[in-house]
Design an enzyme around this catalytic site. Structure first.
Site, PDB file in Angstrom:
ATOM      1  N   CYS A  61     -84.648  26.399 -19.059  1.00 39.82           N
ATOM      2  CA  CYS A  61     -84.284  27.327 -20.120  1.00 39.82           C
ATOM      3  C   CYS A  61     -84.955  28.670 -19.891  1.00 39.82           C
ATOM      4  CB  CYS A  61     -84.681  26.764 -21.484  1.00 39.82           C
ATOM      5  SG  CYS A  61     -86.457  26.452 -21.630  1.00 39.82           S
ATOM      6  N   CYS A  87     -88.698  28.795 -19.634  1.00 40.17           N
ATOM      7  CA  CYS A  87     -89.240  28.423 -18.322  1.00 40.17           C
ATOM      8  C   CYS A  87     -89.303  29.653 -17.419  1.00 40.17           C
ATOM      9  CB  CYS A  87     -88.373  27.346 -17.674  1.00 40.17           C
ATOM     10  SG  CYS A  87     -88.253  25.801 -18.596  1.00 40.17           S
ATOM     11  N   ASP A  99     -59.500  43.228 -12.914  1.00 41.04           N
ATOM     12  CA  ASP A  99     -59.284  43.640 -11.535  1.00 41.04           C
ATOM     13  C   ASP A  99     -57.777  43.726 -11.296  1.00 41.04           C
ATOM     14  OD1 ASP A  99     -60.152  44.086  -8.726  1.00 41.04           O
ATOM     15  OD2 ASP A  99     -59.025  42.232  -8.417  1.00 41.04           O
TER      16      ASP A  99
END
Length: 779
Positions: free
Chosen positions: A24, A27, A460
């Site tokens: 997560c 971390c 794009d």
């Protein structure tokens, strides 16, 4: 922060770390802060790829870096530099049990493969426990002891990741949903075993436990909670395992071998052994092994794998070429100017990694609520037990102690987050299952939150709004030739060529003359061509029906003696200014006409743009083509001129996304080429068209497998509906807790009724999720 922002003093060096155990954003922050405590060290941690890009000053050793990661509770390994052999296996850094954040990784089982056997065993054993406990028809004398024995492996071995995570979190004075899962499973099982030990006659006969009016047995509660929560973790781990596939697919585009000239002889070597200055031989149909400069030969290079643009690039001596592009026609000699980590392909790989790192993970709603919910439930359970004992006063009897324990267990059971654990995975399964039927792939629950807030979508042009394939748009003829003659004769001579432009002209000539008599030549209905020859980067020439025909560039016609007048040049400029690719056609030694080719707008693109606007999105056209081409496509699909970004390079696409984000926009990006992958990863919501490359698909959050831009709008609608369903699931899951916990604490809800209420909340969550199966059926 990007790598460009990291210090680049001469005494600094850059290392790459592989980090195991991060799950997560906390971390990531923990590792970056720990590494940042070393003087001069700056780290950029990538959660999806479980890696870190670390700038290390002189005087700091690799051992210090890995030790610092160890102090955060994770495993670290220094990635070997390119072409170096791998070092020793990953260094264990959890000597002291790891961090509270690391406990989440433990609960996730690390990988889907590690969780799979636990899930299979849990599911196989939970089914008989559930049937025996809930249906009197399956009960037999002393069935409780059998249920206890069958459920024991589920609540111990299968649920071990939850128990271990809860213990590690407790050691760091933290609690998560794993804490409640562990306590709830243990409490339900232990309470049931206690009931059997207190009254061995409880299940001597089917239905006796209900008739006795006791607290009941809840082995099925412990087993079902474990199985469903393991299923949710398995789905999460399975999705996470694919996080790094985009980079793997990107790097796999490169050539594996290269043919180099050594003292005039051709020698084949692995592409990763190329050095700057090597001269590479590239034959027609082969990939160019690395970035370089053409030293000899002329050809058309298909760069669509890297650029996403359909028009081949004509190259000759002195022209730069990019690794992983394909030589379409002539033989080339290329001098390598960038190899290994310096190539365009490798740089694009780094762009994808940086974009993934910069996108902040969106915390799951259940996790945010559980930060407050779990401690409150634990506190309520303890206070309930203490309050009952306090009310009983001195000399607590066995019955009063049992009532206090029953009330406390009822609190844990009603609060045990079975429905909460089901809310996201079951809603996601229903939504993604329906999406798969509609040709839409949703990567994970975080994607759903992204779709809710998106207000801008970058499209794009090539392959997304347009088909990505060249087609003849128009033919201009100069007297005395007619347009039909120009197209027919040009198509006949181009039919003998392998060039993509030649294919488009030949196909248009065949389609324009369906009444032509079939022939036995390769022209497929077109007149035969004799004395054919071609020049890579120039054009083609041949004799058709006894007449010399030439097609190609201006210099090709002039080299073959075709005189071009000012009026002819004016027609060419007009065609090119409109954004077309223009090809000269000469017949009998004079200019006969010009054939204009263009990438075509996909049917339905205009309607899709309209739908996106109704969803509250601002469509912006993004392309590497020139402004004239982009403006014409934008006008055709209803995009204002001010919302067109033309002439944008791959790196510029990422910059365009970042500029819009910096301006306060929440940006979605839809694309299909390798060059779109970094922008897809950088965007708040990346949408890949399934007709595109694997790299684009892997870098995206959403993938539409069809070729229709309208599916993009459908994908956003489905994602928003799925998110709404998951949120309503979470509401009802917590509603049962909010109502049930006070009732249980007051002793008005024994654990059996608590288990029924918890099961009812799970049924409600599943039923609500199944409503998604009808999404889009009325459209």
């Amino acid at each position: 922060m990007s790598t460009e922002q990291l210090p680049r003093h001469s005494e600094n060096r850059v290392i790459e770390l592989e980090i195991e155990g991060m799950t997560c954003a906390s971390c990531v922050n923990r590792v970056e802060k720990k590494l940042g405590k070393l003087d001069g060290v700056q780290a950029l941690v990538n959660l999806p790829l479980e890696s870190a890009h670390v700038t290390v000053p002189a005087g700091i050793t690799d051992q210090q870096i890995t030790d610092q990661v160890a102090s955060a509770g994770y495993k670290a390994r220094i990635k070997p530099p390119q072409h170096e052999p791998a070092r020793a296996p990953a260094r264990e850094t959890e000597e002291h049990g790891g961090s509270a954040e690391h406990a989440d990784h433990v609960a996730h089982g690390g990988t889907a493969q590690a969780l799979k056997p636990r899930l299979i065993v849990a599911a196989m054993l939970t089914l008989p426990v559930f049937l025996i406990s809930m249906l009197p028809a399956f009960q037999f004398p002393n069935w409780g002891w059998v249920a206890a024995a069958v459920a024991l492996p589920v609540v111990s071995w299968a649920a071990w990741p939850f128990h271990r995570a809860a213990a590690i979190n407790a050691r760091h004075l933290a609690s998560t949903m794993d804490t409640l899962v562990s306590l709830g499973v243990i409490a339900a099982y232990a309470f049931s075993v206690g009931q059997l030990l207190a009254d061995p006659r409880l299940t001597q006969h089917p239905g006796m436990e209900q008739m006795e009016g006791s607290g009941g047995l809840y082995f099925e509660v412990a087993a079902v909670v474990t199985t469903f929560l393991l299923l949710g973790r398995f789905l999460e781990a399975n999705a996470k395992a694919k996080a790094g596939d985009a980079l793997k697919a990107l790097l796999n585009l490169g050539a594996k071998d290269a043919t180099v000239l050594v003292n005039g002889a051709e020698v084949k070597i692995p592409a990763d052994q190329l050095a700057v200055g090597d001269v590479i031989v590239v034959r027609p149909g082969e990939k160019i092994a690395t970035d370089g400069i053409v030293t000899s030969g002329s050809s058309a290079v298909d760069a669509s794998l890297v650029t996403g643009e359909s028009v081949p690039v004509e190259v000759g001596p002195g022209s730069p070429v990019t690794g992983a592009t394909i030589n379409a026609s002539g033989r080339l000699l290329v001098r390598a100017i960038r190899v290994g980590a310096e190539t365009t392909l490798a740089q694009m790989g780094r762009l994808v990694a940086q974009a993934q790192t910069g996108k902040a993970p969106i915390a799951r709603l259940a996790d945010r609520i559980s930060a407050v919910f779990v401690p409150i439930v634990l506190a309520v359970a303890v206070l309930t037990f203490a309050a009952w004992l306090l009310i009983a006063g001195p000399g607590v009897t066995g019955s009063e102690l049992r009532s206090a324990f029953t009330a406390a267990v009822a609190v844990l059971v009603i609060a045990c987050p079975c429905a909460l654990g089901l809310a996201t995975p079951v809603g996601l399964l229903a939504g993604t299952g329906r999406g798969a039927q509609l040709g839409i792939l949703i990567r994970g629950p975080q994607v759903l939150e992204d779709t809710r807030t998106v207000d801008t979508i970058l499209l794009d042009k090539t392959g997304t709004v347009t088909s990505g394939q060249l087609a003849v748009e128009s033919t201009a003829a100069f007297p005395p030739f007619s347009e039909a003659d120009v197209l027919r004769l040009a198509g006949a001579v181009e039919a003998a060529s392998e060039h993509p432009i030649a294919h488009a002209i030949a196909a248009a000539a065949r389609a324009g003359h369906p009444a032509m008599s079939p022939r036995t030549d390769d022209g497929g209905g077109l007149p035969a061509v004799v004395d054919f020859r071609s020049a890579p980067g120039g054009g083609v020439v041949g004799t058709v029906e006894g007449r010399p025909v030439i097609a190609g560039r201006t210099s090709w016609l002039e080299d073959n003696g075709v005189a071009l007048e000012p009026v002819h040049h004016s027609a060419l400029r007009s065609a090119e200014d409109s954004g077309s690719t223009a090809i000269w056609v000469g017949v009998d030694g004079e200019a006969a006409g010009i054939i204009c080719l263009r990438d075509t707008v996909k049917p339905g693109s205009a309607e899709a743009i309209s739908r996106l606007k109704r969803l509250g999105l601002r469509p912006i056209l993004l392309t590497g083509d020139n402004g004239a081409v982009a403006a014409q496509v934008a006008a055709a699909v209803g995009i204002p001129a001010e919302d067109v970004f033309a002439g944008v390079l791959p790196e510029g696409k990422v910059d365009a996304v970042r500029r819009l984000q910096a301006g306060g926009g929440t940006v979605a990006m839809a694309g299909d080429g390798v060059n779109d992958a970094p922008a897809l990863a950088q965007a708040d919501l990346g949408i890949a068209m399934g007709s595109g490359t694997d790299v684009a698909i892997e870098a995206a959050d959403l993938t539409v497998m069809g070729n229709d831009l309208g599916q993009v709008a459908t994908a956003i609608e489905l994602s928003r509906r799925t998110l709404a369903t998951i949120k309503s699931n979470l509401f009802w899951a917590f509603f049962y807790n909010a109502v049930g916990i006070p009732v249980a604490a007051l002793g008005l809800l024994n654990p059996m009724i608590a288990g029924v209420a918890m099961a009812a909340s799970s049924v409600l969550v599943v039923t609500n999720s199944l409503r998604l199966r009808g999404f889009g059926s009325s459209k």
